[in-house]
Design a protein around this motif. Sequence first.
Motif, PDB file in Angstrom:
ATOM      1  N   MET A 157     -64.783 -39.858 -41.391  1.00 50.61           N
ATOM      2  CA  MET A 157     -64.559 -38.411 -40.985  1.00 50.61           C
ATOM      3  C   MET A 157     -65.967 -37.659 -40.655  1.00 50.61           C
ATOM      4  N   LEU A 158     -66.725 -37.998 -41.710  1.00 48.00           N
ATOM      5  CA  LEU A 158     -68.080 -37.451 -41.639  1.00 48.00           C
ATOM      6  C   LEU A 158     -68.918 -37.843 -40.455  1.00 48.00           C
ATOM      7  N   GLU A 159     -68.859 -39.127 -40.035  1.00 48.18           N
ATOM      8  CA  GLU A 159     -69.313 -39.582 -38.773  1.00 48.18           C
ATOM      9  C   GLU A 159     -68.731 -38.995 -37.623  1.00 48.18           C
ATOM     10  N   MET A 160     -67.261 -39.021 -37.771  1.00 49.47           N
ATOM     11  CA  MET A 160     -66.552 -38.378 -36.382  1.00 49.47           C
ATOM     12  C   MET A 160     -66.945 -36.748 -36.125  1.00 49.47           C
ATOM     13  N   ALA A 161     -66.884 -36.283 -37.386  1.00 50.82           N
ATOM     14  CA  ALA A 161     -67.475 -34.662 -37.434  1.00 50.82           C
ATOM     15  C   ALA A 161     -68.762 -34.314 -36.782  1.00 50.82           C
ATOM     16  N   GLY A 167     -69.252 -35.053 -33.129  1.00 51.58           N
ATOM     17  CA  GLY A 167     -68.555 -34.108 -32.146  1.00 51.58           C
ATOM     18  C   GLY A 167     -67.082 -33.710 -32.241  1.00 51.58           C
ATOM     19  N   ALA A 168     -66.729 -34.485 -33.194  1.00 50.09           N
ATOM     20  CA  ALA A 168     -65.167 -34.265 -33.503  1.00 50.09           C
ATOM     21  C   ALA A 168     -64.943 -32.905 -34.173  1.00 50.09           C
ATOM     22  N   LYS A 169     -64.953 -31.658 -33.582  1.00 51.96           N
ATOM     23  CA  LYS A 169     -65.049 -30.491 -34.059  1.00 51.96           C
ATOM     24  C   LYS A 169     -63.976 -30.216 -34.999  1.00 51.96           C
ATOM     25  N   VAL A 170     -63.032 -30.915 -35.127  1.00 52.17           N
ATOM     26  CA  VAL A 170     -61.597 -30.648 -35.829  1.00 52.17           C
ATOM     27  C   VAL A 170     -62.091 -30.295 -37.271  1.00 52.17           C
ATOM     28  N   MET A 171     -63.007 -30.910 -37.860  1.00 51.04           N
ATOM     29  CA  MET A 171     -63.625 -30.463 -39.143  1.00 51.04           C
ATOM     30  C   MET A 171     -65.118 -30.470 -38.975  1.00 51.04           C
ATOM     31  N   GLN A 172     -65.564 -29.364 -39.725  1.00 50.43           N
ATOM     32  CA  GLN A 172     -67.173 -29.007 -39.489  1.00 50.43           C
ATOM     33  C   GLN A 172     -67.566 -30.186 -40.480  1.00 50.43           C
ATOM     34  N   SER A 173     -68.850 -30.696 -40.269  1.00 57.85           N
ATOM     35  CA  SER A 173     -69.437 -32.040 -41.039  1.00 57.85           C
ATOM     36  C   SER A 173     -69.921 -31.637 -42.094  1.00 57.85           C
ATOM     37  N   SER A 174     -70.532 -30.239 -42.533  1.00 55.37           N
ATOM     38  CA  SER A 174     -70.815 -30.073 -43.692  1.00 55.37           C
ATOM     39  C   SER A 174     -69.795 -29.976 -44.706  1.00 55.37           C
ATOM     40  N   SER A 175     -68.615 -29.637 -44.518  1.00 52.58           N
ATOM     41  CA  SER A 175     -67.417 -29.478 -45.342  1.00 52.58           C
ATOM     42  C   SER A 175     -66.853 -30.755 -45.713  1.00 52.58           C
ATOM     43  N   VAL A 176     -66.906 -31.952 -44.843  1.00 52.65           N
ATOM     44  CA  VAL A 176     -66.637 -33.158 -45.086  1.00 52.65           C
ATOM     45  C   VAL A 176     -67.470 -33.623 -46.330  1.00 52.65           C
ATOM     46  N   ALA A 214     -66.728 -32.017 -49.453  1.00 53.39           N
ATOM     47  CA  ALA A 214     -65.410 -32.845 -50.128  1.00 53.39           C
ATOM     48  C   ALA A 214     -65.733 -34.234 -50.536  1.00 53.39           C
ATOM     49  N   MET A 215     -66.525 -34.827 -49.887  1.00 48.77           N
ATOM     50  CA  MET A 215     -66.752 -36.373 -50.206  1.00 48.77           C
ATOM     51  C   MET A 215     -67.479 -36.334 -51.541  1.00 48.77           C
ATOM     52  N   MET A 216     -68.617 -35.368 -51.821  1.00 49.71           N
ATOM     53  CA  MET A 216     -69.335 -35.205 -52.856  1.00 49.71           C
ATOM     54  C   MET A 216     -68.522 -34.818 -54.311  1.00 49.71           C
ATOM     55  N   ASN A 217     -67.519 -34.085 -53.968  1.00 49.89           N
ATOM     56  CA  ASN A 217     -66.874 -33.433 -55.019  1.00 49.89           C
ATOM     57  C   ASN A 217     -65.454 -34.011 -55.119  1.00 49.89           C
ATOM     58  N   ASP A 218     -64.907 -35.014 -54.229  1.00 44.18           N
ATOM     59  CA  ASP A 218     -63.465 -35.713 -54.535  1.00 44.18           C
ATOM     60  C   ASP A 218     -62.414 -34.680 -54.035  1.00 44.18           C
ATOM     61  N   VAL A 219     -62.828 -33.541 -53.113  1.00 41.78           N
ATOM     62  CA  VAL A 219     -61.723 -32.701 -52.660  1.00 41.78           C
ATOM     63  C   VAL A 219     -60.603 -33.359 -51.711  1.00 41.78           C
ATOM     64  N   GLU A 220     -59.554 -33.740 -51.921  1.00 43.62           N
ATOM     65  CA  GLU A 220     -58.639 -34.060 -50.835  1.00 43.62           C
ATOM     66  C   GLU A 220     -58.458 -33.267 -49.837  1.00 43.62           C
ATOM     67  N   ILE A 221     -58.475 -33.454 -48.741  1.00 42.41           N
ATOM     68  CA  ILE A 221     -58.217 -32.569 -47.324  1.00 42.41           C
ATOM     69  C   ILE A 221     -57.066 -33.033 -46.767  1.00 42.41           C
ATOM     70  N   TYR A 222     -56.208 -31.942 -46.384  1.00 43.86           N
ATOM     71  CA  TYR A 222     -55.198 -32.201 -45.373  1.00 43.86           C
ATOM     72  C   TYR A 222     -55.345 -31.245 -44.292  1.00 43.86           C
ATOM     73  N   VAL A 223     -55.429 -32.161 -42.928  1.00 42.60           N
ATOM     74  CA  VAL A 223     -55.610 -31.350 -41.725  1.00 42.60           C
ATOM     75  C   VAL A 223     -53.973 -31.266 -41.333  1.00 42.60           C
ATOM     76  N   LYS A 224     -53.712 -30.136 -41.057  1.00 38.34           N
ATOM     77  CA  LYS A 224     -52.286 -30.047 -40.491  1.00 38.34           C
ATOM     78  C   LYS A 224     -52.316 -28.783 -39.256  1.00 38.34           C
ATOM     79  N   SER A 225     -51.158 -28.585 -38.625  1.00 41.31           N
ATOM     80  CA  SER A 225     -50.847 -27.761 -37.483  1.00 41.31           C
ATOM     81  C   SER A 225     -50.444 -26.572 -37.907  1.00 41.31           C
TER      82      SER A 225
END
Length: 405
Positions: A200-204, A207-216, A219-230
């Motif tokens: 997800m970090l690479e995708m963001a 160019g995959a704008k759906v998640m901002q890269s620094s947020s990923v 999340a990775m550093m702190n083990d925060v599980e993310i759910y992207v939903k509509s």
Amino acid sequence: MTTIVMKFGGTSVANIDRIKNVADIIVNKKKEGFKIAVIVSAMAGVTNDLVDKSKAISSNFSNEEYDVLLSSGEQVTSALLSACLIDKGIKARSMLGWQIPIVTEGQHKNSRIVSVNSKPILENLNNDHVVVVPGFQGVSEKLRISTIGRGGSDASAVALAKALDAERCEIYTDVEGVFTTNPDICDQAKKIEKISYDEMLEMATLGAKVMQSSSVQKAMMNDVEIYVKSTFAPEKDGTQILAEDKISYDKVITGVAYTRDDAKVTLVGVKDKPGVASAIFKPLNDQNIVVDMIVQNISAETQKTDVTFTIKRDDLKKTETILGGLKSDIGYDKLSTDNKVSKISIVGAGMITYPGVAFKMFNALASKNINILVISTSEIKISVLIDDKNTELAVKTLHSAFELD
Ligand code: ADP
Ligand code: ASP
Ligand code: MG
């Protein structure tokens, strides 16, 4: 009782009806028995409008006031949503970045969150309140209002989830999750059920704008599980972003991403001697110009080399000026630039174990007569620079070549 963080992006809160819809989603979640902290973005278009207003005042608008101005968009949404929840019989209140505080460091316009004081938020959550926090904003050590870069509400949500030790962080947006590529340009794009932080970090970043890269990254550093939903189909399962060891890979490639904001710079006929690359890139670095892809071709006959690299398109003018000033020092023959380029990337942890991925990518592009200008690779991605006019064709071609359709 379990705490969750729910973040709603700009299109999700674009008008009053949508804010009411978001309030209903929160009310339903509350009925399930969760403690809920919410992060909101500015209503769609508001931040851009504020940027335009700053430009209309001055091309040299104060950075400190820029942050005060831009953060106001999120403040408006937080009040509207809190009041809407109260109207629906739910205890709720807004808490602005400085009231918490969410402390940031670094330069204005692009600060980083360094701490979130969880205490006052927890007090409200324990009092059965839904707490609505404007994303994107914080306060500096000097008590100045700060913002954390465009698209930053995702990072606010992850920081809040970490501070509250929330069980999960739900990112509500205008698509049903993270797709194999941008569904706006490829109707064959498929929703990804689970994706690793690394991918997800690479995708963001690519160019995959759906998640901002620094947020990923956070999340990775702190083990925060993310759910992207509509926001528009909240009952549907979205995409889960989690650690790689919790995913089994059945595909070589997970997704295709692209950016259209790059520019290519070539210095033709640079003297082939030690120190030249350093002489080119140091002044760019000094001016905070990020250099991405780099290639150097050595010509054995002329003792000269061509150096090609990419930068953000916005930095092109500045780069031309800097390199123009270096002509006599470096002694190159010609400077040429091209800003009609795009970068197409394939991303997938699966490529570590499968050989021949690069060949397959280049072959697929060749079959459509798409010329590759520059290539760069890392462990889980391959990027190519191509002519901008071929962007959609390249994305669709790779999407189908790697059986993502
Ligand atoms: P929000 O305002 O909710 O933060 P964004 O506009 O920042 O939403 O991000 C969602 C958009 O990201 C989608 O509408 C889509 O156009 C774009 N996007 C780009 N790549 C992807 C992808 N791989 N999967 C899903 N959406 C993507
Ligand atoms: N409103 C800000 C932006 O448009 C932050 C965000 O929405 O995430 O960039
Ligand atoms: Mg966003």
